[in-house]
Design a protein around this motif. Structure first.
Motif: not given
Length: 807
Positions: A494-498, A528-539
């Motif tokens: 139903x759309x992106x949620x936290x 194969x479901x429920x895409x997660x929208x997140x990216x980060x850079x690891x140092x």
């Protein structure tokens, strides 16, 4: 390969020598020369000069002497190996507060010495003092070429790691012969650049920017290979489409990032879920693929074929090699230091698990027959992530595809020469690392591996936030828990949620960046479901994640992300369970490309490199570091050959000498992207260089300089088992119930934990994930999706029937 190794141990007697010196005030980091007793003129004890000590490991005979054959003054230090089986011997600045130079984290230091050698097997080697962990090996900086007269060697250290307060360094000798040294110098490198200036919005300069390209990827590619001409090979085969498979329509495409164009390439076989790897000449070896999709009646699952092909970037064509010994759908592929390739795992032609190791001989340009390949008859699973270690052994990281991990601890070290598997402990939730990502952290010389996230398509829990880090330089390496993944938003229908609680992601992509960090991006919460929208850079220097802009496109199953030669990251693909495909391509511009003008490599004197070489480039302004990054060959979150190899510098204005490792196990032969990076972390556009091997190793070189890492393993050791044909594997290995829909549709065998065990709840979940009406294949309805028995799952009559179903 030696199966028994002794740890590096310093010679005794140094403590007595320096006991009276430990109260000496430490030198200022700004001193002109930070080395005490640089010319060995002041005597100490145990036959060593003041503030110098003996060190080393292995089975060898050594003589440490001071000699009057000096560059200046009256003394020099001579280290002579008269017999060597393995290991090395070192003359180092004493590891004490009174002798070891004080350094500042984040700064660099220019080191110099004068030397003569009768062996090509000598290196400048560094150790560092970590304020928490104590003294530890840091890196080799430079191979000393044989010289009969006094010669000066200079080299610049990498930036001093966080937590380091002192370093010690000197010369390692690892072949028979001698190295005589004198007149050591060490100076802190001054600042050369003003602070970076943001050239975009403040948000973009902090977190980077994603752009969705106007032209779509024309093929359903799940394999991405960056070629040595800067183009990208995108392999689809059937693209996980039953219709294309039945029609014999198999495709690949070559993408040109400069022109923004695609060229569709005829493809001879269904290379869907094959293995692939760059050979040292730049061609791409493609092994196995999909012989058959699973049968709806469960009589067989996916089948892997034995054929193998080579793709030539020059002609953009495939040619067939000899066959593998077995079928391998979802195999690993790791290049060894001699240019050969080793492969494990996957599914055979009869859908069972392959227990056959395969070995590609680069010299013979073929797969070796079974009788010539060491076998343990172990089943490593699907796409097992096998990383080449600095001594030629393989580290199985625990990242894999589909379901549970291998039995035991879930990670292991495999010694091909000894043909033994030693379990490595510490991996968290080892059975929920399905389609996690593993990466050898920058630089490869540090021998640290990071694993990120994961799930399990069989039990289908929420994917996790776990990360684990292992230091393979330890005598008995153990995974330790890393920082948890940052959370983003998830589309539950139903759309992106936290994201909440422990929700993380599987289908993770991890990309080495030229500034020495790692971008992790993409992912999904369930099978194969429920895409997660997140990216980060690891140092790696701080072991922290910094959240950055997220790809606006869903990037789950069959997605790939990889570094382009211009320093950007390309992301493509997504194949959710409803069988659709995302043809949109995203490009990430990291913050380092928004910090002002980037440096330029104005010339590369020679593009054909050899191990232990000093190679020269020119740049248009000062740079802080340079490195080789192996181009991507990625699929299913897996690229075990991805590596970032540091090139210590010797700087003379805009002319920079690059010191190439003498160890091909750190940088296997092949084509690499060469980046130069300034003090603000801004990289140049890459130049392509070819690291030759194994013939490029000097004939008079005893061996690569190998350190005594992972030499006291305490885990369970498994020797070869009884010869067997295969490992039984369930036809539902992919987590899909084939009783519903077409072959390229994946109705999960187990629904996510929040979905109640009722027809209505399950059908609602399928509707939210755009499955539509699904034909029931045959009479069985194991998930209870067709209570009215009309042959259509989740029809109107089915949803009205709310009778709970049990599974």
């Amino acid at each position: 390969m030696n199966t028994y190794r002794r740890r590096r141990t310093a010679f005794l007697g140094v403590g007595a020598l320096t006991a009276g010196l430990l109260l000496t005030s430490p030198q200022s980091a700004q001193a002109a020369n930070l080395v005490l007793n640089p010319g060995f003129e002041t005597a100490g004890g145990d036959g060593m000069p003041y503030c110098w000590e003996k060190s080393g490991w292995g089975d060898n005979d050594v003589d440490f002497t001071t000699t009057s054959d000096a560059h200046s003054g009256s003394q020099a230090m001579k280290v002579t190996l008269t017999r060597r089986v393995d290991g090395d011997r070192k003359a180092l600045i004493t590891e004490s507060t009174g002798c070891a130079p004080v350094v500042t984290a984040g700064r660099q230091y220019d080191l110099g010495l004068w030397y003569k050698t009768t062996t090509p097997d000598a290196n400048i080697t560094l150790f560092r003092h970590d304020t928490t962990a104590g003294w530890q090996y840091w890196t080799d900086l430079k191979t000393l070429e044989m010289q009969g007269s006094w010669t000066q060697a200079t080299v610049r250290t990498p930036e001093v790691p966080a937590g380091t307060d002192r370093i010690t360094w000197g010369v390692s000798v690892y072949g028979t012969g001698s190295a005589t040294t004198d007149d050591y110098t060490m100076d802190q490198v001054p600042d050369t650049l003003p602070p970076a200036v943001c050239t975009a919005t403040a948000e973009e300069c902090a977190n980077g920017r994603w752009d969705v390209l106007p032209t779509q990827n024309p093929v359903r590619s799940m394999h991405s290979v960056v070629l040595n001409n800067g183009k990208v090979l995108l392999i689809a085969g059937s693209g996980n489409s039953e219709e294309q498979f039945d029609a014999g329509t198999f495709t690949s495409a070559v993408y040109d990032p400069v022109a923004g164009t695609y060229k569709v390439i005829p493809t001879p076989k269904d290379m869907f879920c094959s293995g692939h790897i760059q050979l040292q000449d730049g061609r791409v070896l493609v092994l196995s693929g999909n012989k058959a999709f699973p049968a709806a009646d469960g009589s067989h699952g996916y089948e892997g074929y034995k054929e193998s092909y080579v793709f030539d970037p020059a002609t953009e064509t495939y040619s067939r090699t000899n066959d593998l010994n077995d079928g391998h759908w979802y195999p690993s592929a790791t290049e060894l230091g001699n240019g050969d390739v080793i492969s494990f795992g996957g599914l055979r032609e009869d859908s069972t698990g392959s227990v056959t190791a395969e070995y590609w001989s680069d010299a013979q340009q073929k797969w070796l027959p079974l009788s010539q390949v060491n076998q343990t008859w172990s089943y490593w699973g699907l796409y097992p992530s096998m990383v080449l270690m600095q001594d030629g052994r393989l580290f199985y990281t625990g990242s894999h595809v589909f379901g549970n991990n291998i039995p035991g601890t879930g990670s292991a070290i495999y010694d091909y020469g000894a043909n033994t598997i030693t379990s490595v402990p510490g991996l968290q939730n080892k059975d929920q690392r399905d389609q996690s990502a593993s990466v050898l952290l920058p630089p490869a010389q540090d021998q640290k591996v990071l694993t990120i996230g994961g799930g399990n398509i069989d039990s289908n829990p929420d994917a996790n936030r776990l990360t684990d880090i292992i230091d393979l330089k330890e005598a008995d390496p153990v995974y330790t828990a890393g920082p948890q993944l940052p959370q983003g938003t998830v589309d539950l229908g139903n759309g992106p949620v936290a994201e909440t609680g422990g929700q993380g992601k599987m289908y993770v992509s991890a990309v080495l960046l030229p500034d020495g960090t790692v971008l992790e991006t993409g992912g999904g919460l369930h099978n194969r479901a429920n895409p997660v929208y997140e990216a980060s850079i690891f140092d790696p220097a701080t072991t922290t994640f910094d959240p950055v802009a997220a790809d606006p496109e869903a990037r789950g199953y069959h997605s790939s992300s990889f570094l382009l030669p211009d320093g950007r990251v390309m992301s493509t693909g997504d194949n959710p369970g409803n069988g659709t495909w995302n043809h949109n391509v995203s490009i990430y511009t990291p913050p380092y490309l928004l910090k002002g003008t980037r440096p330029t490599i104005t010339s590369v004197i020679d593009t054909e490199w050899e191990y232990g070489d000093t190679q020269t480039i020119t740049v248009d302004r000062p740079v802080a570091k340079a490195e080789l990054i192996r181009p991507a060959a990625v699929t299913h979150s897996s690229d075990p050959n991805q590596r970032f190899v540091d090139l210590p510098l010797s700087v003379d204005g805009n002319t920079v000498d690059l010191n190439v490792t003498s160890n091909p196990d750190l940088a296997p032969p092949g084509w690499y992207m060469l980046f130069a990076v300034d003090a603000n972390g801004v990289p140049s556009v890459a130049k392509w260089v070819h690291l030759q091997g194994p013939s490029a190793l000097s004939a008079d070189t005893a061996s690569a300089h190998v350190h005594s890492f992972a030499d006291s393993l305490e885990g369970k050791v498994t020797k070869p088992g009884r010869k067997r044909a295969s490992q039984p594997v369930s036809p539902t290995v992919s987590g899909c119930d084939r009783h519903y829909g077409t072959v390229n549709v994946c109705v999960p065998t187990v629904f996510p934990p929040e979905v109640k065990k009722s027809t209505t709840a399950r059908c609602t979940w399928l509707q939210h994930n755009s499955y539509g009406r699904l034909k029931v294949n045959g009479a069985d309805d194991p998930l209870g999706l067709d209570p009215d028995r009309d042959g259509v799952a989740c029809g109107k009559g089915d949803v009205r029937s709310v009778k709970p179903v049990r599974k």
